[in-house]
Write a protein that holds these residues in place. Structure first.
Motif, mmCIF file in Angstrom:
data_model
loop_
_atom_site.group_PDB
_atom_site.id
_atom_site.type_symbol
_atom_site.label_atom_id
_atom_site.label_comp_id
_atom_site.label_asym_id
_atom_site.label_seq_id
_atom_site.Cartn_x
_atom_site.Cartn_y
_atom_site.Cartn_z
ATOM 1 N N UNK A 4 -3.084 74.974 94.654
ATOM 2 C CA UNK A 4 -3.227 75.877 93.739
ATOM 3 C C UNK A 4 -3.482 74.788 92.455
ATOM 4 N N UNK A 5 -2.796 73.529 92.273
ATOM 5 C CA UNK A 5 -2.441 72.684 91.274
ATOM 6 C C UNK A 5 -4.044 71.594 91.491
ATOM 7 N N UNK A 6 -3.763 71.202 93.137
ATOM 8 C CA UNK A 6 -5.036 70.402 93.596
ATOM 9 C C UNK A 6 -6.176 71.046 92.420
ATOM 10 N N UNK A 7 -6.093 72.363 93.151
ATOM 11 C CA UNK A 7 -8.175 73.102 92.385
ATOM 12 C C UNK A 7 -7.602 72.335 91.388
ATOM 13 N N UNK A 8 -6.890 73.177 90.327
ATOM 14 C CA UNK A 8 -6.725 73.053 89.137
ATOM 15 C C UNK A 8 -7.068 71.679 88.673
ATOM 16 N N UNK A 9 -6.595 71.050 88.768
ATOM 17 C CA UNK A 9 -6.833 69.747 88.883
ATOM 18 C C UNK A 9 -8.568 69.199 89.090
ATOM 19 N N UNK A 10 -8.979 69.765 90.393
ATOM 20 C CA UNK A 10 -10.291 69.597 90.474
ATOM 21 C C UNK A 10 -11.659 70.180 89.609
ATOM 22 N N UNK A 11 -11.319 71.600 89.614
ATOM 23 C CA UNK A 11 -12.339 72.375 88.406
ATOM 24 C C UNK A 11 -11.913 72.056 86.912
ATOM 25 N N UNK A 12 -11.004 71.501 86.518
ATOM 26 C CA UNK A 12 -11.231 70.636 85.427
ATOM 27 C C UNK A 12 -11.511 69.230 84.939
ATOM 28 N N UNK A 13 -11.301 68.361 86.217
ATOM 29 C CA UNK A 13 -12.043 67.072 86.208
ATOM 30 C C UNK A 13 -13.607 67.484 86.195
ATOM 31 N N UNK A 14 -14.296 68.510 87.069
ATOM 32 C CA UNK A 14 -15.610 68.666 87.285
ATOM 33 C C UNK A 14 -16.049 68.644 85.601
ATOM 34 N N UNK A 15 -15.494 69.373 84.477
ATOM 35 C CA UNK A 15 -15.365 70.052 83.282
ATOM 36 C C UNK A 15 -15.746 68.993 82.413
ATOM 37 N N UNK A 16 -14.828 67.888 82.411
ATOM 38 C CA UNK A 16 -14.440 67.161 81.945
ATOM 39 C C UNK A 16 -15.554 65.997 82.333
ATOM 40 N N UNK A 57 -22.433 57.474 82.643
ATOM 41 C CA UNK A 57 -22.312 59.152 82.510
ATOM 42 C C UNK A 57 -21.541 59.010 83.928
ATOM 43 N N UNK A 58 -22.363 58.986 84.791
ATOM 44 C CA UNK A 58 -21.799 59.103 85.758
ATOM 45 C C UNK A 58 -20.615 58.805 86.737
ATOM 46 N N UNK A 59 -20.647 57.576 86.072
ATOM 47 C CA UNK A 59 -19.991 56.614 87.075
ATOM 48 C C UNK A 59 -18.183 57.184 86.312
ATOM 49 N N UNK A 60 -17.960 57.570 84.775
ATOM 50 C CA UNK A 60 -16.737 57.742 83.612
ATOM 51 C C UNK A 60 -16.362 59.165 84.326
ATOM 52 N N UNK A 61 -18.419 60.171 84.997
ATOM 53 C CA UNK A 61 -17.771 61.354 85.635
ATOM 54 C C UNK A 61 -17.081 61.782 86.445
ATOM 55 N N UNK A 62 -16.894 61.182 88.021
ATOM 56 C CA UNK A 62 -16.636 60.706 88.552
ATOM 57 C C UNK A 62 -15.145 60.172 88.610
ATOM 58 N N UNK A 63 -14.824 58.657 87.602
ATOM 59 C CA UNK A 63 -13.699 58.970 87.888
ATOM 60 C C UNK A 63 -12.504 59.606 87.364
ATOM 61 N N UNK A 82 -12.016 54.070 88.218
ATOM 62 C CA UNK A 82 -13.013 53.843 86.698
ATOM 63 C C UNK A 82 -14.154 52.271 87.391
ATOM 64 N N UNK A 83 -12.975 51.089 86.921
ATOM 65 C CA UNK A 83 -13.434 50.422 87.284
ATOM 66 C C UNK A 83 -13.990 49.791 88.983
ATOM 67 N N UNK A 84 -13.532 50.416 90.244
ATOM 68 C CA UNK A 84 -14.395 50.005 90.958
ATOM 69 C C UNK A 84 -15.945 51.125 91.455
ATOM 70 N N UNK A 85 -15.615 52.015 90.539
ATOM 71 C CA UNK A 85 -17.039 52.692 90.934
ATOM 72 C C UNK A 85 -17.670 52.244 90.094
ATOM 73 N N UNK A 86 -17.758 51.396 89.025
ATOM 74 C CA UNK A 86 -18.727 50.785 88.235
ATOM 75 C C UNK A 86 -19.028 49.828 88.853
#
Length: 473
Positions: free
Chosen positions: A380-392, A410-416, A462-466
């Motif tokens: 449940x907590x993992x899914x909460x993290x994913x949902x809020x992660x997508x929103x933010x 925008x894509x890089x920081x969003x994925x991070x 963040x820095x790895x994806x960038x």
């Protein structure tokens, strides 16, 4: 002399009548404290006695805490036998210890005699062994033995919390005999909710609630009303477990038995409320890396020394997180925007992890989280993290593009953000559970570990994806 006493008493009454002790917010009024301080300075014992007699022990404790240190002992001395020593239990341990050490042992012993046993133990347990013995020696033998026995039980155990004043009657009593016994006994507990049935060796046989007792006719045998399955606790049981039992079964009192099942005391709901407050206070301080013994009355040096070690641990973990930035030093030089936005990723993950960690630590403390439901709660907590992660990710990505006008950023920081909020949610629950499994206190150690995880994962993702997205080397 009588006129002087009357005048002093009316002067004290005028303080309470015309200068209420508390304001609309429940805070103690400065004017009230000043009036009391003036009476102490003038040695106006009669006025102080009249005032103290009007105050509840909790209010008296607040008044003592508001006075200057040199006035506190004088207030006790000037009010004499009218001073309620239970008010000292309302104070910080440091303040209480200072007052008790300055008072003559005879004065403290006299005050202790007026207290119920649990309050007396609470008052004495903050003192060192030598001071305890000096005060106990001034007490009558019977009272001294009772308090010494309670002080021998482990700290934070039911034996320390219990009061030894209770009503125990033989198992062959009738209802009428039990009622007559209570009417004829002068030293009943100040308040009680049930009576206990014991055999000749004081072994516990059961309990009879007062409402059940008073509804029965006098000739009825007490054994017919006895609840043999009444919840009880051992003298060695941890006070937190006792408090949990009271909450779960809606108890107002519970008998305390020794290792031979002999009735030795009782714990009441007012004791349990104190335990709950203490445990909540300890957990809250532990989450902030603050020593559970820290009080507002402590000196600057004492507080600084107590907090130093935990801050040192946090400094070490901060260097660990910063070392991740060092791995991407070249990339940061090529794109300054990465250095500006990296702390945002780490901070959002840390905040999300703190939310999860707070819920997890509390659930572990109350036994709501265990092996039976651990997997479901982690998912449940993992899914909460994913949902809020997508929103933010959307919100932060749009803000980053608007700020630096670099669409890919925008894509890089969003994925991070998605990665770090998910990692923070999992870390916030898995780390406290792991610490609980190895017998460490999750409230004390979780914060540092969880923050380190989110900082490291946040910076690295963040820095790895960038680096991959923009082809930085």
């Amino acid at each position: 002399m009588d006129e002087h006493m009357d005048g002093a008493a009316s002067a004290a009454e005028s303080v309470l009548d015309h200068v209420p002790m508390r304001n609309e917010d429940g805070e103690i009024r400065h004017e009230f404290v000043e009036e009391i301080a003036h009476a102490i300075e003038a040695g106006n014992s009669a006025a102080l006695r009249a005032c103290v007699a009007e105050l509840h022990e909790a209010d008296l404790g607040d008044l003592i805490g508001a006075l200057e240190p040199h006035d506190r002992v004088r207030l006790v001395e000037l009010t004499g036998r009218d001073f309620d020593f239970s008010a000292l239990n309302e104070l910080d341990e440091g303040v209480r210890e200072e007052i008790l050490e300055e008072l003559p042992p005879e004065t403290v012993a006299e005050g202790v005699r007026e207290l119920e046993s649990d309050d007396a133990v609470e008052l004495l347990e903050t003192l060192d062994q030598a001071d305890q013995e000096e005060i106990l020696e001034k007490l009558p033998l019977k009272e001294r033995v009772v308090l010494e026995r309670s002080l021998l039980y482990p700290e934070n155990s039911a034996g320390r919390r219990m009061q030894t004043e209770f009503i125990a009657v033989p198992q062959d009593f009738t209802v009428g005999q039990a009622i007559d016994y209570m009417r004829e006994t002068p030293d009943l507990p100040e308040r009680f909710y049930e009576i206990y049935v014991v055999d000749k060796e004081q072994h516990w046989q059961g309990a009879v609630s007062l409402d059940v007792l008073l509804r029965a006719r006098r000739p009825v045998a007490l054994v017919e009303l006895t609840d043999e399955d009444r919840r009880r606790v051992s003298v060695l049981e941890d006070q937190e477990e006792v408090a949990r039992m009271f909450g779960k079964y809606n108890l107002v009192a519970a008998p305390v038995l020794d290792t031979q099942d002999r009735l030795v005391g009782v714990i009441t709901v007012d004791d349990v409320v104190d335990v709950i407050e203490e445990e909540a206070d300890e957990d809250l301080k532990a989450l902030g890396g603050v020593n559970s013994d820290e009080e507002l009355s402590d000196t600057v040096f004492t507080i600084a020394r107590a907090r130093f070690n935990w801050l040192l641990v946090n400094l070490a973990t901060a260097f660990l997180a910063s070392s991740v930035l060092g791995l991407f030093e070249g990339q940061l030089e090529k794109m300054v925007a990465l250095a500006v936005l990296a702390p945002i990723v780490a901070s959002q993950g840390g905040n999300a992890a703190t939310q999860t960690m707070t819920v997890a630590v509390r659930a572990l403390a109350t036994r709501e989280l265990g092996s039976s439901n651990a997997w479901r709660v982690v998912m449940r907590e993992g899914l909460v993290g994913l949902v809020n992660g997508l929103a933010f990710a959307v919100i932060t990505g749009i803000a980053a593009v608007a700020w630096f006008n670099i669409p890919g950023l925008g894509i890089v920081i969003g994925l991070a953000i998605i990665v770090n909020l998910f990692a923070g949610a999992l870390g916030g629950i898995l780390i406290p559970m792991a610490l609980e499994r190895v017998r460490a206190d999750p409230a004390v150690a979780s914060g540092t570990f969880v923050t380190t995880v989110t900082d490291v994962v946040g910076f690295f993702s963040f820095l790895g994806i960038a680096t991959l997205w923009f082809g930085l080397r």
